[in-house]
Design a protein around this motif. Structure first.
Motif, short mmCIF file in Angstrom:
data_model
loop_
_atom_site.label_atom_id
_atom_site.label_comp_id
_atom_site.label_asym_id
_atom_site.label_seq_id
_atom_site.Cartn_x
_atom_site.Cartn_y
_atom_site.Cartn_z
N SER A 140 39.87 44.86 31.33
CA SER A 140 39.11 44.85 32.58
C SER A 140 39.17 43.48 33.24
CB SER A 140 37.65 45.24 32.29
OG SER A 140 37.07 44.36 31.34
N GLU A 141 39.26 42.40 32.42
CA GLU A 141 39.37 41.06 32.97
C GLU A 141 40.70 40.88 33.71
OE1 GLU A 141 38.62 41.76 29.89
OE2 GLU A 141 36.63 40.92 29.47
N LEU A 142 41.76 41.48 33.17
CA LEU A 142 43.06 41.40 33.85
C LEU A 142 42.99 42.11 35.20
CD1 LEU A 142 46.09 40.61 33.76
CD2 LEU A 142 46.52 42.87 32.77
N ASN A 143 42.34 43.25 35.25
CA ASN A 143 42.19 43.96 36.53
C ASN A 143 41.51 43.07 37.56
OD1 ASN A 143 43.32 46.33 35.49
ND2 ASN A 143 41.34 47.10 34.81
N TYR A 144 40.49 42.35 37.11
CA TYR A 144 39.74 41.49 38.03
C TYR A 144 40.62 40.38 38.60
CZ TYR A 144 36.27 38.11 39.64
OH TYR A 144 35.56 37.21 40.41
N VAL A 145 41.38 39.68 37.72
CA VAL A 145 42.19 38.56 38.20
C VAL A 145 43.38 39.06 39.02
CG1 VAL A 145 41.49 37.03 36.35
CG2 VAL A 145 43.52 38.44 36.05
N LEU A 146 43.89 40.26 38.75
CA LEU A 146 44.98 40.81 39.56
C LEU A 146 44.50 41.16 40.97
CD1 LEU A 146 46.93 43.11 37.05
CD2 LEU A 146 47.71 40.97 38.07
N ILE A 147 43.29 41.66 41.07
CA ILE A 147 42.74 41.95 42.40
C ILE A 147 42.58 40.66 43.19
CG2 ILE A 147 40.66 42.75 43.60
CD1 ILE A 147 40.33 44.83 41.35
N ALA A 148 42.11 39.61 42.51
CA ALA A 148 41.99 38.31 43.18
C ALA A 148 43.36 37.78 43.60
CB ALA A 148 41.29 37.32 42.26
N LEU A 149 44.36 37.95 42.74
CA LEU A 149 45.71 37.48 43.06
C LEU A 149 46.28 38.23 44.27
CD1 LEU A 149 48.53 36.40 40.77
CD2 LEU A 149 49.02 38.31 42.28
N ALA A 150 46.02 39.52 44.34
CA ALA A 150 46.52 40.32 45.47
C ALA A 150 45.96 39.82 46.80
CB ALA A 150 46.16 41.79 45.27
N LYS A 151 44.76 39.29 46.78
CA LYS A 151 44.15 38.77 48.00
C LYS A 151 44.68 37.38 48.36
CE LYS A 151 39.86 41.32 47.20
NZ LYS A 151 38.40 41.24 46.93
N GLN A 152 45.24 36.68 47.36
CA GLN A 152 45.75 35.33 47.59
C GLN A 152 47.24 35.33 47.94
OE1 GLN A 152 44.38 34.09 43.68
NE2 GLN A 152 43.09 32.52 44.59
N CYS A 153 48.03 36.07 47.19
CA CYS A 153 49.50 36.06 47.35
C CYS A 153 49.92 37.20 48.28
CB CYS A 153 50.18 36.16 45.99
SG CYS A 153 49.75 34.84 44.85
N ILE A 154 49.64 37.05 49.53
CA ILE A 154 49.85 38.14 50.48
C ILE A 154 51.32 38.30 50.88
CG2 ILE A 154 47.51 38.00 51.38
CD1 ILE A 154 48.61 36.43 53.76
N LYS A 155 52.19 37.38 50.46
CA LYS A 155 53.61 37.50 50.76
C LYS A 155 54.38 38.33 49.73
CE LYS A 155 54.27 33.25 53.46
NZ LYS A 155 55.08 32.01 53.59
N LEU A 156 53.69 38.84 48.74
CA LEU A 156 54.36 39.59 47.68
C LEU A 156 55.11 40.79 48.23
CD1 LEU A 156 51.72 39.50 44.79
CD2 LEU A 156 54.11 38.76 44.63
N GLN A 157 56.34 40.93 47.75
CA GLN A 157 57.17 42.08 48.10
C GLN A 157 57.35 43.04 46.92
OE1 GLN A 157 60.87 40.68 49.76
NE2 GLN A 157 59.88 39.29 51.18
#
Length: 334
Positions: free
Chosen positions: A274-291
Protein backbone atom coordinates in the motif's frame (compact mmCIF):
# COMPACT_ATOMS: atom_id res chain seq x y z
CA UNK A 1 17.58 -6.86 -54.89
CA UNK A 2 21.03 -5.58 -55.81
CA UNK A 3 20.11 -1.92 -55.20
CA UNK A 4 21.96 -0.59 -52.12
CA UNK A 5 18.77 0.86 -50.59
CA UNK A 6 17.43 -2.68 -50.14
CA UNK A 7 20.25 -3.43 -47.72
CA UNK A 8 20.28 -0.33 -45.56
CA UNK A 9 19.24 -2.23 -42.41
CA UNK A 10 19.96 -5.95 -42.56
CA UNK A 11 19.64 -8.69 -39.95
CA UNK A 12 21.58 -11.94 -40.35
CA UNK A 13 20.82 -14.82 -38.00
CA UNK A 14 23.47 -17.53 -37.49
CA UNK A 15 21.65 -20.19 -35.51
CA UNK A 16 21.48 -23.34 -37.63
CA UNK A 17 25.18 -24.15 -37.91
CA UNK A 18 25.12 -23.75 -41.70
CA UNK A 19 26.92 -21.23 -43.87
CA UNK A 20 25.33 -18.35 -45.76
CA UNK A 21 24.02 -19.40 -49.20
CA UNK A 22 26.31 -18.35 -52.02
CA UNK A 23 23.57 -16.36 -53.76
CA UNK A 24 23.40 -14.02 -50.73
CA UNK A 25 27.08 -13.74 -49.86
CA UNK A 26 27.78 -11.37 -52.76
CA UNK A 27 25.10 -8.98 -51.43
CA UNK A 28 26.67 -8.58 -47.98
CA UNK A 29 28.96 -5.87 -49.30
CA UNK A 30 25.85 -3.68 -49.84
CA UNK A 31 24.82 -3.68 -46.18
CA UNK A 32 24.84 -0.29 -44.48
CA UNK A 33 23.70 -1.27 -40.97
CA UNK A 34 24.20 -4.89 -39.92
CA UNK A 35 22.64 -6.71 -36.98
CA UNK A 36 24.32 -10.06 -36.34
CA UNK A 37 22.36 -12.53 -34.24
CA UNK A 38 24.23 -15.72 -33.38
CA UNK A 39 23.73 -18.76 -31.20
CA UNK A 40 26.73 -19.42 -28.98
CA UNK A 41 25.91 -23.10 -28.49
CA UNK A 42 27.58 -24.25 -31.73
CA UNK A 43 31.04 -22.83 -32.62
CA UNK A 44 30.02 -23.07 -36.29
CA UNK A 45 27.54 -20.23 -35.73
CA UNK A 46 30.28 -17.96 -34.37
CA UNK A 47 32.49 -18.82 -37.32
CA UNK A 48 29.68 -18.04 -39.78
CA UNK A 49 28.91 -14.74 -38.06
CA UNK A 50 32.53 -13.61 -38.30
CA UNK A 51 32.61 -14.65 -41.97
CA UNK A 52 29.48 -12.56 -42.63
CA UNK A 53 31.06 -9.56 -40.94
CA UNK A 54 34.27 -9.99 -42.90
CA UNK A 55 32.35 -9.98 -46.19
CA UNK A 56 30.38 -6.89 -45.19
CA UNK A 57 33.52 -4.95 -44.23
CA UNK A 58 36.26 -6.19 -46.54
CA UNK A 59 34.17 -6.08 -49.72
CA UNK A 60 31.96 -3.16 -48.81
CA UNK A 61 34.49 -0.39 -49.53
CA UNK A 62 33.56 1.53 -46.40
CA UNK A 63 29.81 1.13 -46.85
CA UNK A 64 29.16 -0.54 -43.48
CA UNK A 65 28.40 2.14 -40.90
CA UNK A 66 26.50 0.41 -38.11
CA UNK A 67 27.17 -2.94 -36.43
CA UNK A 68 25.11 -4.59 -33.70
CA UNK A 69 25.94 -8.02 -32.27
CA UNK A 70 23.44 -10.06 -30.27
CA UNK A 71 23.99 -13.55 -28.85
CA UNK A 72 21.13 -15.97 -28.20
CA UNK A 73 20.84 -19.47 -26.78
CA UNK A 74 22.65 -21.00 -23.84
CA UNK A 75 26.17 -19.73 -23.31
CA UNK A 76 28.71 -22.60 -23.11
CA UNK A 77 30.13 -23.20 -19.64
CA UNK A 78 33.18 -21.00 -18.93
CA UNK A 79 32.88 -19.37 -22.38
CA UNK A 80 34.49 -15.92 -22.22
CA UNK A 81 34.13 -14.88 -25.86
CA UNK A 82 37.85 -14.65 -26.68
CA UNK A 83 37.31 -15.97 -30.21
CA UNK A 84 34.61 -13.40 -30.97
CA UNK A 85 36.54 -10.50 -29.46
CA UNK A 86 39.77 -11.39 -31.27
CA UNK A 87 37.90 -12.15 -34.51
CA UNK A 88 36.16 -8.78 -34.34
CA UNK A 89 39.47 -6.96 -33.82
CA UNK A 90 41.04 -8.84 -36.74
CA UNK A 91 38.16 -7.98 -39.06
CA UNK A 92 37.89 -4.34 -37.99
CA UNK A 93 41.42 -3.65 -39.22
CA UNK A 94 39.76 -2.11 -42.26
CA UNK A 95 36.58 -1.07 -40.47
CA UNK A 96 37.27 2.61 -39.97
CA UNK A 97 33.94 3.56 -41.59
CA UNK A 98 31.92 2.35 -38.59
CA UNK A 99 30.03 5.12 -36.83
CA UNK A 100 27.97 2.85 -34.54
CA UNK A 101 29.00 -0.26 -32.62
CA UNK A 102 26.47 -1.89 -30.31
CA UNK A 103 27.69 -4.77 -28.13
CA UNK A 104 24.91 -4.72 -25.54
CA UNK A 105 23.71 -8.10 -26.76
CA UNK A 106 26.85 -10.09 -25.91
CA UNK A 107 26.81 -11.94 -22.56
CA UNK A 108 30.52 -12.14 -21.79
CA UNK A 109 32.81 -9.57 -20.18
CA UNK A 110 34.44 -7.18 -22.64
CA UNK A 111 38.12 -6.72 -21.85
CA UNK A 112 40.05 -3.47 -21.61
CA UNK A 113 42.38 -4.50 -24.43
CA UNK A 114 39.45 -5.31 -26.72
CA UNK A 115 37.68 -1.98 -26.15
CA UNK A 116 40.92 -0.05 -26.64
CA UNK A 117 41.62 -1.91 -29.89
CA UNK A 118 38.12 -1.23 -31.21
CA UNK A 119 38.44 2.47 -30.43
CA UNK A 120 41.78 2.74 -32.26
CA UNK A 121 40.50 0.79 -35.27
CA UNK A 122 37.25 2.77 -35.55
CA UNK A 123 38.07 6.45 -34.91
CA UNK A 124 34.91 7.56 -36.75
CA UNK A 125 32.63 6.06 -34.08
CA UNK A 126 29.86 8.35 -32.93
CA UNK A 127 27.89 5.76 -30.93
CA UNK A 128 29.46 3.03 -28.80
CA UNK A 129 27.58 0.67 -26.49
CA UNK A 130 29.59 -1.65 -24.24
CA UNK A 131 27.04 -1.74 -21.38
CA UNK A 132 26.18 -5.39 -21.88
CA UNK A 133 24.75 -7.77 -19.27
CA UNK A 134 27.96 -9.47 -18.20
CA UNK A 135 28.38 -10.24 -14.51
CA UNK A 136 31.20 -7.73 -14.01
CA UNK A 137 32.50 -4.56 -15.60
CA UNK A 138 35.73 -5.22 -17.50
CA UNK A 139 36.36 -1.67 -18.73
CA UNK A 140 38.19 0.70 -16.41
CA UNK A 141 38.20 4.50 -16.45
CA UNK A 142 41.58 4.81 -18.17
CA UNK A 143 40.33 2.66 -21.04
CA UNK A 144 37.29 4.88 -21.37
CA UNK A 145 39.54 7.93 -21.49
CA UNK A 146 41.51 6.27 -24.29
CA UNK A 147 38.25 5.65 -26.16
CA UNK A 148 37.36 9.34 -25.91
CA UNK A 149 40.81 10.29 -27.14
CA UNK A 150 40.67 7.94 -30.13
CA UNK A 151 37.02 8.61 -31.10
CA UNK A 152 36.77 12.38 -31.12
CA UNK A 153 33.29 12.44 -32.68
CA UNK A 154 31.75 10.16 -30.05
CA UNK A 155 28.52 11.69 -28.74
CA UNK A 156 26.47 8.65 -27.66
CA UNK A 157 28.00 6.32 -25.11
CA UNK A 158 26.73 3.24 -23.29
CA UNK A 159 28.97 1.99 -20.47
CA UNK A 160 28.95 0.58 -16.96
CA UNK A 161 28.81 3.41 -14.45
CA UNK A 162 31.80 1.77 -12.76
CA UNK A 163 33.83 2.85 -15.81
CA UNK A 164 33.23 6.52 -15.08
CA UNK A 165 35.51 8.73 -13.01
CA UNK A 166 36.16 12.40 -12.33
CA UNK A 167 38.83 12.38 -15.06
CA UNK A 168 36.42 10.84 -17.58
CA UNK A 169 33.94 13.63 -16.85
CA UNK A 170 36.65 16.23 -17.33
CA UNK A 171 37.50 14.71 -20.71
CA UNK A 172 33.82 14.80 -21.70
CA UNK A 173 33.70 18.51 -20.83
CA UNK A 174 36.72 19.53 -22.90
CA UNK A 175 35.81 22.44 -25.22
CA UNK A 176 36.90 20.57 -28.36
CA UNK A 177 34.54 17.65 -27.77
CA UNK A 178 31.21 17.53 -29.65
CA UNK A 179 27.93 17.95 -27.82
CA UNK A 180 27.21 14.81 -25.82
CA UNK A 181 23.71 13.56 -26.68
CA UNK A 182 23.17 10.44 -24.64
CA UNK A 183 24.70 8.39 -21.83
CA UNK A 184 23.45 4.88 -21.12
CA UNK A 185 24.71 3.69 -17.74
CA UNK A 186 24.40 0.22 -16.26
CA UNK A 187 24.80 0.18 -12.50
CA UNK A 188 25.69 -3.15 -10.88
CA UNK A 189 27.84 -4.59 -8.11
CA UNK A 190 31.12 -3.23 -9.52
CA UNK A 191 30.10 0.16 -8.10
CA UNK A 192 30.97 -1.20 -4.64
CA UNK A 193 34.63 -0.85 -5.58
CA UNK A 194 34.59 2.63 -7.12
CA UNK A 195 34.43 6.13 -5.72
CA UNK A 196 30.90 7.58 -5.93
CA UNK A 197 30.29 10.41 -8.36
CA UNK A 198 29.20 13.61 -6.65
CA UNK A 199 26.22 15.65 -7.78
CA UNK A 200 28.42 18.66 -8.61
CA UNK A 201 30.22 16.83 -11.42
CA UNK A 202 26.86 15.90 -12.95
CA UNK A 203 25.76 19.52 -12.73
CA UNK A 204 28.90 20.66 -14.54
CA UNK A 205 28.44 18.02 -17.23
CA UNK A 206 24.83 19.10 -17.75
CA UNK A 207 25.87 22.73 -18.10
CA UNK A 208 28.52 21.79 -20.66
CA UNK A 209 26.09 19.55 -22.60
CA UNK A 210 22.62 21.05 -22.05
CA UNK A 211 20.89 18.62 -24.45
CA UNK A 212 22.33 15.53 -22.78
CA UNK A 213 19.95 12.88 -21.55
CA UNK A 214 20.78 9.85 -19.46
CA UNK A 215 19.41 6.33 -19.27
CA UNK A 216 20.03 4.58 -15.96
CA UNK A 217 19.63 0.85 -15.37
CA UNK A 218 20.09 -0.37 -11.81
CA UNK A 219 20.75 -4.10 -11.75
CA UNK A 220 19.63 -6.49 -9.01
CA UNK A 221 23.28 -7.10 -8.06
CA UNK A 222 23.70 -3.48 -6.95
CA UNK A 223 23.56 -3.38 -3.13
CA UNK A 224 20.52 -1.50 -1.89
CA UNK A 225 22.60 0.93 0.17
CA UNK A 226 24.32 2.14 -3.03
CA UNK A 227 21.07 3.00 -4.85
CA UNK A 228 20.54 6.50 -3.35
CA UNK A 229 24.13 7.42 -4.24
CA UNK A 230 23.47 6.55 -7.88
CA UNK A 231 20.33 8.68 -8.10
CA UNK A 232 22.02 12.08 -7.96
CA UNK A 233 19.51 14.93 -8.43
CA UNK A 234 21.41 16.75 -11.21
CA UNK A 235 21.49 13.77 -13.61
CA UNK A 236 19.22 14.55 -16.61
CA UNK A 237 17.50 11.17 -16.44
CA UNK A 238 15.03 10.52 -19.23
CA UNK A 239 14.87 6.73 -18.91
CA UNK A 240 15.14 4.88 -15.58
CA UNK A 241 15.05 1.14 -14.95
CA UNK A 242 15.03 0.13 -11.28
CA UNK A 243 15.49 -3.63 -11.62
CA UNK A 244 16.62 -4.26 -8.06
CA UNK A 245 13.73 -6.40 -6.74
CA UNK A 246 14.05 -4.54 -3.43
CA UNK A 247 11.73 -2.20 -1.56
CA UNK A 248 11.92 1.06 -3.50
CA UNK A 249 9.78 3.47 -1.51
CA UNK A 250 12.50 6.03 -0.76
CA UNK A 251 13.99 5.59 -4.24
CA UNK A 252 10.66 6.34 -5.92
CA UNK A 253 10.32 9.45 -3.76
CA UNK A 254 13.79 10.57 -4.88
CA UNK A 255 12.86 9.97 -8.52
CA UNK A 256 9.73 12.09 -8.22
CA UNK A 257 11.62 14.94 -6.58
CA UNK A 258 14.77 14.91 -8.75
CA UNK A 259 13.62 13.95 -12.25
CA UNK A 260 10.17 15.50 -12.48
CA UNK A 261 11.15 17.69 -15.45
CA UNK A 262 13.06 15.06 -17.45
CA UNK A 263 11.71 11.53 -16.82
CA UNK A 264 9.86 9.96 -19.76
CA UNK A 265 10.33 6.22 -19.19
CA UNK A 266 10.14 4.33 -15.89
CA UNK A 267 10.45 0.61 -15.20
CA UNK A 268 10.18 -0.92 -11.73
CA UNK A 269 10.73 -4.42 -10.42
CA UNK A 270 9.80 -4.33 -6.76
CA UNK A 271 7.40 -5.63 -4.11
CA UNK A 272 3.75 -4.65 -3.96
CA UNK A 273 2.48 -2.71 -0.95
CA UNK A 274 0.00 0.00 0.00
CA UNK A 275 2.98 2.32 0.65
CA UNK A 276 4.20 1.74 -2.91
CA UNK A 277 0.78 2.69 -4.25
CA UNK A 278 0.96 5.94 -2.31
CA UNK A 279 4.42 6.96 -3.58
CA UNK A 280 3.53 5.98 -7.17
CA UNK A 281 0.47 8.23 -7.08
CA UNK A 282 2.68 11.06 -5.84
CA UNK A 283 5.22 10.34 -8.59
CA UNK A 284 2.50 10.43 -11.26
CA UNK A 285 1.61 13.96 -10.15
CA UNK A 286 5.27 15.06 -10.29
CA UNK A 287 6.63 13.38 -13.44
CA UNK A 288 4.02 14.58 -15.88
CA UNK A 289 6.28 14.06 -18.93
CA UNK A 290 6.13 10.28 -18.57
CA UNK A 291 5.41 8.42 -21.79
CA UNK A 292 5.87 4.87 -20.51
CA UNK A 293 5.48 3.28 -17.07
CA UNK A 294 6.08 -0.41 -16.43
CA UNK A 295 5.72 -1.74 -12.89
CA UNK A 296 6.15 -5.49 -12.46
CA UNK A 297 4.16 -5.92 -9.29
CA UNK A 298 0.44 -5.43 -8.69
CA UNK A 299 -0.78 -1.91 -7.92
CA UNK A 300 -4.11 -0.37 -7.04
CA UNK A 301 -6.59 1.03 -9.55
CA UNK A 302 -5.89 4.48 -8.08
CA UNK A 303 -2.28 4.22 -9.30
CA UNK A 304 -3.40 3.49 -12.86
CA UNK A 305 -5.87 6.37 -12.76
CA UNK A 306 -3.21 8.74 -11.42
CA UNK A 307 -0.82 8.06 -14.31
CA UNK A 308 -3.51 8.29 -16.97
CA UNK A 309 -4.90 11.51 -15.49
CA UNK A 310 -1.68 13.38 -14.76
CA UNK A 311 0.57 12.27 -17.64
CA UNK A 312 -0.93 13.53 -20.93
CA UNK A 313 1.91 12.03 -23.03
CA UNK A 314 1.46 8.52 -21.61
CA UNK A 315 0.93 6.06 -24.45
CA UNK A 316 2.00 2.72 -23.00
CA UNK A 317 2.01 1.22 -19.53
CA UNK A 318 2.24 -2.06 -17.63
CA UNK A 319 0.22 -1.57 -14.46
CA UNK A 320 -1.76 -4.56 -13.18
CA UNK A 321 -4.25 -4.88 -10.36
CA UNK A 322 -3.99 -8.69 -10.45
CA UNK A 323 -1.14 -11.06 -11.24
CA UNK A 324 -0.99 -12.47 -14.75
CA UNK A 325 0.91 -15.28 -16.40
CA UNK A 326 4.39 -14.31 -17.56
CA UNK A 327 5.06 -12.25 -19.62
CA UNK A 328 2.76 -9.42 -18.64
CA UNK A 329 1.28 -7.56 -21.57
CA UNK A 330 1.39 -3.78 -21.73
CA UNK A 331 -1.56 -1.48 -22.42
CA UNK A 332 -1.37 1.00 -25.31
CA UNK A 333 -3.31 4.23 -25.11
CA UNK A 334 -2.37 5.79 -28.47
Amino acid sequence: MTHPSSWKDTEVRCESGTSVPERYSALLSLVRNLKLIMSLTDPANRKTALWVLRQAIARGDGRLQGLSICCVGNTPLFYAGQDLQQGLVDILTNGTSLTLLDLKGVPFTLSDSFVRSVAMLCPALRSLYVNNHSLVCGVNAETLRQVLKSCRSLNILGVFQASLSQDVFKDLMLPERPALKKLELRCERSLKYTLPLCDQIWLELKLRHPRLWVELELDHTLPELHVPGVLQPSIPVRCLRLLTWTLLLNEVRIVGQSYATTLEFLELQTTASSELNYVLIALAKQCIKLQEVHCYCVVSQEVITAFITNCPNLYRYTLKTHKEAHPWTCTKLK
